[in-house]
Design an enzyme around this catalytic site. Structure first.
Site, PDB file in Angstrom:
ATOM      1  N   GLU A 187      95.557  76.672 101.678  1.00 54.73           N
ATOM      2  CA  GLU A 187      95.883  76.577 100.255  1.00 54.73           C
ATOM      3  C   GLU A 187      97.041  75.603 100.063  1.00 54.73           C
ATOM      4  O   GLU A 187      98.086  75.744 100.708  1.00 54.73           O
ATOM      5  CB  GLU A 187      96.310  77.937  99.700  1.00 54.73           C
ATOM      6  CG  GLU A 187      95.202  78.953  99.585  1.00 54.73           C
ATOM      7  CD  GLU A 187      95.670  80.223  98.873  1.00 54.73           C
ATOM      8  OE1 GLU A 187      94.816  80.892  98.267  1.00 54.73           O
ATOM      9  OE2 GLU A 187      96.874  80.544  98.922  1.00 54.73           O
ATOM     10  N   CYS A 188      96.872  74.647  99.200  1.00 52.08           N
ATOM     11  CA  CYS A 188      97.925  73.708  98.801  1.00 52.08           C
ATOM     12  C   CYS A 188      98.594  73.091 100.032  1.00 52.08           C
ATOM     13  O   CYS A 188      98.004  72.254 100.695  1.00 52.08           O
ATOM     14  CB  CYS A 188      98.920  74.396  97.882  1.00 52.08           C
ATOM     15  SG  CYS A 188      99.920  73.228  96.906  1.00 52.08           S
ATOM     16  N   GLY A 189      99.823  73.495 100.381  1.00 52.14           N
ATOM     17  CA  GLY A 189     100.476  72.928 101.545  1.00 52.14           C
ATOM     18  C   GLY A 189      99.671  73.127 102.810  1.00 52.14           C
ATOM     19  O   GLY A 189      99.616  72.244 103.680  1.00 52.14           O
ATOM     20  N   THR A 204      91.897  74.248  99.445  1.00 53.57           N
ATOM     21  CA  THR A 204      92.026  74.085  98.001  1.00 53.57           C
ATOM     22  C   THR A 204      93.473  73.770  97.662  1.00 53.57           C
ATOM     23  O   THR A 204      94.391  74.136  98.396  1.00 53.57           O
ATOM     24  CB  THR A 204      91.641  75.372  97.239  1.00 53.57           C
ATOM     25  OG1 THR A 204      92.577  76.415  97.588  1.00 53.57           O
ATOM     26  CG2 THR A 204      90.235  75.819  97.569  1.00 53.57           C
TER      27      THR A 204
END
Length: 436
Positions: free
Chosen positions: A327-329, A427
């Site tokens: 997720e993200c990072g 994502t």
């Protein structure tokens, strides 16, 4: 029976978190059990709440969660003496289009739970106008009750007197007034407060905030203003399917943005979670059946991540036979490379083709509704996921197959679709709940 209050403000940056932490610690020092919640999509503040109260705090979110889920989450406050829900942004700030049970505004939670609002007002650069703002917030929405006001960053006794008189004339209770006090300012960085776990002196800082608030705020009056509250039985729990039976979860200063309620839901569903630290050059538990990399601050540690061969090789080996999600990072670390704010390019794990850069920062912020085009850990193709995106990275290339069709809260399609390659998915949004 517990008593509930919402701590809110006209805007961000006024002092909601500091007041929440100070009240929680001050009442805890009196021997009261204090339970905190965070309204809205914030994965940093709950850790501060836990540091102040000794009890885990979770998020409640009217855009992403239905009333049953919110009722289930707040039921943990049943055995508390006082429950504090810290708001996000301004009291009525949410998105334009309604979500599952509201727009994501703090006011939704206040009305839904029947808890009065304590407003933090910063009257810097104004005097009587502060009363007009407070009165406008009090009267803006039927069903949201104002308990009173705490003034923050008051410039002088004369300034305080002018504001107090105006608020009294408007029929608004003033619980106290805090002079400017730089010593209790919480350090910040580009995604918000520096995380509680990174601050060795956080306990002392909260103690000082509590001492300061005890000196300037009528804690007994604030406590009396809280609404007696007995949670309604929740019709359903979180209804979250864990991504696997045994989950290897990256957890350190670079990978820490995961909503506490998600981890609790995984455990409640019978999953086991083993943590590992990429910054300590650890790989995922080889006995796990799925690996999850949360968001965090990989851009601040990109050089170390790139140099940690044991972590990178271990993750690559894991992905050959089992699913990995970021997720993200965490998604950025699954990619080919990350360029930091100084323009240095760092090689990441290469499990996806994504390349991102912080050299030219651009904020991406908002709720996300994703319809999965393919399966990801815990969810089948076609599942609709609600989440939140908040980062400053720019996509340089995203060559892999899109994972989902993603919309913002207004319904507009956005470019951050996520990616998938083999068993690896990622994502940019942080998962909050499944849309059922």
């Amino acid at each position: 029976m517990a008593a509930g209050l919402v701590i809110s403000a006209p805007a961000s940056g006024v002092g909601k978190t500091t007041l929440t932490l100070a009240l929680a610690r001050a009442w805890r020092q009196r021997g009261l059990n204090v339970q905190c919640f965070k309204s809205g999509p914030d994965y940093i503040d709950p850790a501060f709440h836990a540091a102040a109260t000794g009890r885990a705090s979770v998020n409640v979110d009217s855009w992403a969660m239905d009333r049953g889920t919110i009722a289930h989450l707040v039921s943990r406050g049943t055995d508390a003496d006082i429950v504090l829900a810290e708001g996000s942004m301004g009291l009525f700030d949410g998105v334009a289009a309604r979500g599952v049970s509201g727009t994501g505004a703090t006011a939704d939670i206040a009305e839904m739970l029947g808890w009065p609002v304590v407003l933090v007002i910063d009257p810097s650069g104004q005097a009587q106008t502060a009363a007009a703002i407070a009165a406008g917030l009090r009267d803006y929405r039927h069903g949201v009750r104002l308990a009173g006001v705490v003034l923050n960053r008051v410039a002088s006794p004369r300034h305080q007197e002018l504001v107090r008189r105006a608020l009294n004339d408007a029929g608004i209770v003033v619980f106290g007034a805090l002079p400017r006090h730089a010593e209790i300012s919480l350090p910040k960085r580009h995604l918000g407060l520096v995380q509680a776990e990174e601050q060795a002196e956080i306990g002392k800082l909260i103690d000082e905030a509590a001492r300061f608030v005890i000196e300037h705020v009528d804690l007994d009056a604030v406590l009396r203003s809280a609404a007696r509250w007995s949670p309604q039985p929740a019709a359903n729990g979180l209804n979250v399917t864990p991504p696997g039976q045994r989950i290897a979860l990256a957890r350190d200063a670079a990978f820490s943005f995961v909503y506490p309620h998600m981890l609790e839901a995984w455990r409640a569903a019978g999953a086991e979670i083993s943590t590992f630290s990429p910054l300590a050059d650890e790989g995922p538990d080889t006995s796990a059946d799925v690996c999850w990399l949360p968001g965090g601050y990989p851009e601040l540690h990109a050089g170390r991540i790139a140099a940690n061969a044991h972590f990178r090789n271990g993750l690559r080996a894991f992905a050959e036979t089992r699913p990995v999600h970021g997720e993200c990072g965490g998604y950025m670390v699954l990619g080919n490379a990350l360029t930091d704010a100084e323009g240095a390019r760092h090689e990441m794990t290469g499990l996806l083709g994504l390349e991102t850069s912080f050299a030219k920062r651009r904020m991406h912020l908002g709720y996300r509704l994703a319809a999965l085009a393919a399966a990801m850990p815990g969810f089948q193709a076609g599942a609709r996921l609600r989440g939140h995106e908040f980062h400053y990275s720019t996509i340089l290339t995203q060559p892999d197959t899109p994972l989902a069709v993603v919309h913002d809260a207004s319904g507009a399609v956005i470019a951050e679709t996520g990616s998938r390659r083999g068993r690896v998915t990622g994502t940019f949004f942080h998962l909050i709940a499944e849309d059922r």
